[in-house]
Design an enzyme around this catalytic site. Structure first.
Site, PDB file in Angstrom:
ATOM      1  N   GLN A 202       1.078  10.805  18.628  1.00  0.00           N
ATOM      2  CA  GLN A 202      -0.217  10.375  18.097  1.00  0.00           C
ATOM      3  C   GLN A 202      -0.660   9.032  18.656  1.00  0.00           C
ATOM      4  OE1 GLN A 202       1.446  10.397  13.994  1.00  0.00           O
ATOM      5  NE2 GLN A 202       0.214   8.552  13.680  1.00  0.00           N
TER       6      GLN A 202
ATOM      7  N   GLY B 174       0.818  -1.210   0.000  1.00  0.00           N
ATOM      8  CA  GLY B 174       0.000   0.000   0.000  1.00  0.00           C
ATOM      9  C   GLY B 174       0.851   1.260   0.000  1.00  0.00           C
ATOM     10  N   HIS B 175       1.883   1.274   0.860  1.00  0.00           N
ATOM     11  CA  HIS B 175       2.803   2.413   0.882  1.00  0.00           C
ATOM     12  C   HIS B 175       3.503   2.573  -0.479  1.00  0.00           C
ATOM     13  CE1 HIS B 175       2.939   1.559   5.375  1.00  0.00           C
ATOM     14  NE2 HIS B 175       2.619   2.835   5.331  1.00  0.00           N
TER      15      HIS B 175
END
Length: 285
Positions: free
Chosen positions: A61, A36-37
């Protein structure tokens, strides 16, 4: 591929390229790269002269220290993958480089940081916007690409760009899926083969809702409850939320409206791994 660990050295290199009229594209990641990256980077490379990838596991985060500790960090493998796709620049800072001194960060995201993912991960999107702003300042890209799988993140970052009037274009790349429909994620490596099969319930629920909306279903709240019931009864799935929302505002939508575009979003736990997914939904003409 050149690797930079400091903002100063990165800026010096990119300033030279900018002065030559080079177009710079950025993909921000936390590493543990997968197809995906790589698809996102290939997408970015097509429209840029210089592809910059950042790898930084951002502590601000994470609202779960255990999740931060368990986050995969296969940096040698990541570098090898980046070299294979001819990435030009890797920005690989440490925590001290990005957070050299204590700082306070809070911006008004119109409540989009407190719903959906934000409701289950308090402070997450403040941390996301904090680090993405730092990375945009460090790289000064002409554009930055983000994957649709983290759609709420994309919407929140777009709001941050608007607030600061940043000169960067945002691009959204479709979610990359396994042949069986599972959305690719760095967290998938923590799933067993059985867990990956159980996780297919998420994309199955999204597809079902999408098909019913296209088929003319009139009450989205009913579709939402059907999806929730399906997921709550799915083997190995611990559901957090399933919503059908306006793509722009992320507010729930309960019936057809011609002037909005829809996205269905889901989050759930499988084998102790938190997974998210979403799907754009086309309403019937």
């Amino acid at each position: 591929m050149l690797v930079f660990n400091t903002k100063r050295d990165l800026k010096e290199h990119l300033d030279k390229l900018r002065s030559q009229g080079k177009r710079i594209g950025l993909v921000t990641t936390m590493g543990a790269l997968h197809e995906g990256h790589l698809s996102l980077m290939k997408f970015t490379k097509e429209d840029s002269d210089v592809l910059v990838c950042s790898i930084f596991v951002n502590p601000t985060q994470f609202n779960n220290d255990d999740d931060l500790l368990k986050y995969p960090r296969p940096i040698e493998q990541d570098i090898s993958l980046l070299e294979k796709i001819d990435c030009d620049v890797l920005f690989l800072p440490n925590v001290e480089e990005m957070y050299s001194e204590p700082e306070q960060w809070h911006i008004d995201l119109d409540g989009m940081d407190t719903i959906l993912e934000g409701a289950f991960r308090p402070g997450h999107f403040q941390g996301v916007t904090q680090i993405v702003k730092k990375l945009f300042d460090a790289v000064e890209p002409h554009f930055a690409s983000f994957g649709q799988k983290d759609y709420q993140q994309y919407v929140v970052i777009a709001k941050m760009v608007e607030l600061f009037n940043l000169p960067v274009e945002l691009k959204l790349c479709p979610t990359v899926r396994e042949p069986n429909g599972l959305a690719m994620s760095s967290r998938n490596v923590r799933l067993t083969d059985n867990g990956k099969k159980q996780a297919l319930a998420l994309s199955a629920a999204l597809r079902s809702v999408s098909e019913k909306v296209r088929g003319g279903a009139e009450f989205y709240s009913k579709l939402k409850q059907e999806a929730i019931s399906f997921l709550e009864n799915a083997d190995g799935v611990e559901l957090e939320y399933f919503e059908i929302c306006d793509r722009e505002t992320l507010q729930p939508v309960d019936r057809p409206q011609n002037d909005i575009k829809l996205v269905a979003l889901v989050a759930a736990w499988v084998e102790g791994v938190r997974l998210i997914d979403n799907m754009f939904i086309d309403q019937p003409d």
